[in-house]
Design a protein around this motif. Structure first.
Motif, PDB file in Angstrom:
ATOM      1  N   VAL A 241       0.871  -1.172   0.000  1.00 56.95           N
ATOM      2  CA  VAL A 241       0.000   0.000   0.000  1.00 56.95           C
ATOM      3  C   VAL A 241       0.907   1.220   0.000  1.00 56.95           C
ATOM      4  N   LEU A 242       0.807   2.046  -1.030  1.00 58.51           N
ATOM      5  CA  LEU A 242       1.705   3.178  -1.220  1.00 58.51           C
ATOM      6  C   LEU A 242       0.904   4.468  -1.358  1.00 58.51           C
ATOM      7  N   GLU A 243       1.484   5.547  -0.876  1.00 60.13           N
ATOM      8  CA  GLU A 243       0.813   6.845  -0.984  1.00 60.13           C
ATOM      9  C   GLU A 243       0.872   7.354  -2.416  1.00 60.13           C
ATOM     10  N   SER A 244      -0.137   8.101  -2.814  1.00 59.19           N
ATOM     11  CA  SER A 244      -0.157   8.740  -4.129  1.00 59.19           C
ATOM     12  C   SER A 244      -0.081  10.247  -3.958  1.00 59.19           C
ATOM     13  N   ARG A 245       0.174  10.926  -5.044  1.00 56.81           N
ATOM     14  CA  ARG A 245       0.207  12.386  -4.989  1.00 56.81           C
ATOM     15  C   ARG A 245      -1.187  12.965  -4.776  1.00 56.81           C
ATOM     16  N   PHE A 248      -4.965   9.639  -2.078  1.00 59.18           N
ATOM     17  CA  PHE A 248      -5.451   8.284  -1.859  1.00 59.18           C
ATOM     18  C   PHE A 248      -4.273   7.316  -1.811  1.00 59.18           C
ATOM     19  N   ASP A 249      -4.548   6.079  -1.441  1.00 53.06           N
ATOM     20  CA  ASP A 249      -3.518   5.047  -1.381  1.00 53.06           C
ATOM     21  C   ASP A 249      -3.582   4.164  -2.620  1.00 53.06           C
ATOM     22  N   TRP A 250      -2.408   3.821  -3.146  1.00 55.47           N
ATOM     23  CA  TRP A 250      -2.321   2.828  -4.215  1.00 55.47           C
ATOM     24  C   TRP A 250      -2.186   1.445  -3.591  1.00 55.47           C
ATOM     25  N   SER A 370       7.199   5.879  -0.545  1.00 54.66           N
ATOM     26  CA  SER A 370       6.228   5.293  -1.460  1.00 54.66           C
ATOM     27  C   SER A 370       6.655   5.468  -2.909  1.00 54.66           C
ATOM     28  N   TYR A 371       7.164   6.648  -3.251  1.00 53.12           N
ATOM     29  CA  TYR A 371       7.644   6.898  -4.611  1.00 53.12           C
ATOM     30  C   TYR A 371       8.809   5.964  -4.950  1.00 53.12           C
ATOM     31  N   GLU A 372       9.681   5.736  -3.989  1.00 55.09           N
ATOM     32  CA  GLU A 372      10.816   4.832  -4.222  1.00 55.09           C
ATOM     33  C   GLU A 372      10.345   3.413  -4.494  1.00 55.09           C
ATOM     34  N   GLN A 373       9.437   2.932  -3.660  1.00 55.40           N
ATOM     35  CA  GLN A 373       8.942   1.568  -3.830  1.00 55.40           C
ATOM     36  C   GLN A 373       8.145   1.427  -5.121  1.00 55.40           C
TER      37      GLN A 373
END
Length: 497
Positions: A241-245, A248-250, A370-373
């Motif tokens: 689960v990764l943050e978006s710009r 919301f969560d991706w 999150s961007y890195e992952q």
């Protein structure tokens, strides 16, 4: 030699073959006569197809792994066990090695060619595919569960389960392809295969008006407006689960980077989706690898900007085309190296897009990570599509990459060479990383990892070659300009010496 059974075989779960045996005539202490699968479990145990544990337990709810699956299939098919598994992540002395070698030799379970991931759990969809291969399941049923669209990657195998009366699906008309299988499930499905008395009589088909095919857009059977609950029922637990710009969560889904999809979830509802693989069905019958001209023929010219409040936010119309339709923005990304063919798609709810009235997100540590992952996941998903080696995440080289991004963002420069005159290879060596070959990608200003990834893939300066090159490891570092909020991305690839 491949000794295949003459009867059709189907299951939605898998059973561990333990080195410890339990007397077949005795009931397992955790499976009494009231257990829903007690008869099937005892039936299979009586025929020495499975066994319990040393403590007398069967553990019916335990999940099963790919290694355990290989062992059970080898026993069921009576495969020869005279080989050693040739996978990077399977040790020679592993108890599962000969079984993995056997199923790989038969083409039943082959991993990605280099990694087998023996400890990863199997989903019901994956199990359907594996069993179709192992036992030559046949059938042409037209029955579709509501969470299995006709173009779903495992649809044919799942339909064959129906034809053999091995599965009835869930009561709500779903199959749960993303759910992991349990020992009890395996026993039930295997018993149904071997004894017709256990087989199902009816299939729980969707009720009238409930059909995933009705979605204009869907990704692996999930579309915008679906609930988070139904998404997880269809696909199981997410890989990340990764943050978006957008805020919301991706939710990231893939099977060893195959069938890669990101779903944006906000308030328990799917509001966005992205994929750079053949996992989607969209409007106008467009498909992955159709051309930019096909899209323009179907949609017309792309919109040059999105109006948000009183401002117009410009969007790319060269390497991508964005359209507003049915209360959502649909973006087609093109591969300029392959005649502008569709290489990825993203769909975002119009309210979500229009309410995000800025180009860049508010940066914080969680967003950077999150961007890195996400950059790492996108690279591997792209490599999987081109049948390239799956890269391993490397913390050491990620630190090298991150340091360079921080340096560029803080000192406001953009170059592979830092202000001390060091190139990427100098920096890796300074950090104690020994490599036989290496490469670096950098990007600046792209609003998200998706856009940065697309830019690298369309680059004519070696970025694409790095993304798809013959490397083993990858580390990604992201930093933001604190004033302008623009992100700097660095990817460092290498193979250990």
């Amino acid at each position: 030699m491949n000794k295949k059974m003459c009867f059709s075989f189907l299951l939605a779960g898998m059973l561990v073959i333990s080195p410890f045996s339990t007397v077949a005539e005795a009931a397992f202490e955790d499976v009494d006569s009231s257990h829903w699968a007690s008869e099937e479990i005892q039936y299979i145990a009586d025929r020495n197809m499975v066994s319990g544990y040393e403590d007398g337990a069967f553990r019916p709810n335990e999940k099963v792994s790919r290694g355990q699956t290989a062992k059970m299939l080898s026993a069921a098919l009576e495969l020869e066990l005279d080989g050693e598994a040739d996978f990077q992540d399977v040790e020679e002395d592993s108890a599962f090695s000969p079984y993995i070698a056997a199923v790989a030799e038969e083409g039943i379970m082959t991993g990605d060619g280099e990694r087998f991931e023996p400890n990863e759990e199997l989903t019901r969809a994956e199990m359907a595919v594996v069993l179709s291969r192992a036992f030559d399941l046949e059938g042409d049923s037209q029955e579709l569960f509501s969470d299995v669209p006709s173009d779903y990657w495992a649809a044919t195998s799942i339909q064959r389960l129906v034809d053999n009366r091995i599965t009835s699906g869930h009561e709500d008309g779903t199959f749960g392809p993303g759910e992991t299988a349990t020992r009890a499930h395996f026993s039930v499905f295997l018993a149904r295969t071997m004894n017709e008395e256990f087989r199902v009589e009816e299939v729980n088909t969707p009720s009238s008006g409930v059909d995933s095919e009705e979605e204009t857009w869907h990704f692996r059977g999930v579309g915008l407006g679906d609930s988070e609950e139904s998404m997880k029922a269809a696909l199981g637990e997410e890989q990340a689960v990764l943050e978006s710009r957008y805020g919301f969560d991706w939710y990231v889904y893939h099977q060893r980077y195959d069938n890669y999809v990101q779903f944006g979830v906000d308030g328990g509802e799917v509001v966005a989706a992205y994929s750079n693989q053949d996992t989607w069905k969209g409007g106008h019958n467009l498909e992955l690898d159709d051309t930019k001209s096909d899209v323009i023929k179907a949609y017309g010219e792309p919109i040059p900007y999105i109006q948000k409040g009183g401002s117009n936010f410009s969007i790319d119309t060269e390497d991508a085309g964005t359209y507003k339709e049915n209360d959502q923005y649909e973006t087609f990304f093109y591969d300029t190296h392959r005649d502008n063919r569709i290489t990825a798609v993203m769909v975002v709810d119009s309210d979500v897009e229009e309410n995000f009235r800025q180009y860049y997100a508010e940066p914080d540590q969680s967003l950077k990570e999150s961007y890195e992952q996400m950059s790492f996941y996108l690279a591997n998903a792209q490599r999987e599509r081109y049948s390239k080696r799956i890269l391993e995440w490397d913390d050491a080289v990620a630190a090298t990459a991150r340091s360079h991004s921080v340096d560029m963002a803080g000192s406001h420069f953009f170059s592979h060479e830092n202000q001390e005159g060091e190139d990427p290879f100098d920096r890796m060596s300074d950090d104690g990383i020994q490599y036989s070959n290496a490469a670096e990608n950098i990007a600046y200003g792209q609003v998200s990892p998706i856009k940065a990834h697309q830019s690298w893939m369309n680059s004519t300066s070696g970025h694409r070659e790095a993304l798809l090159g013959n490397y083993h490891r990858l580390g990604v570092g992201v930093a933001f300009d604190e004033v302008r909020k623009q992100p700097y991305y660095t990817q460092n690839f290498y193979s250990p010496k």
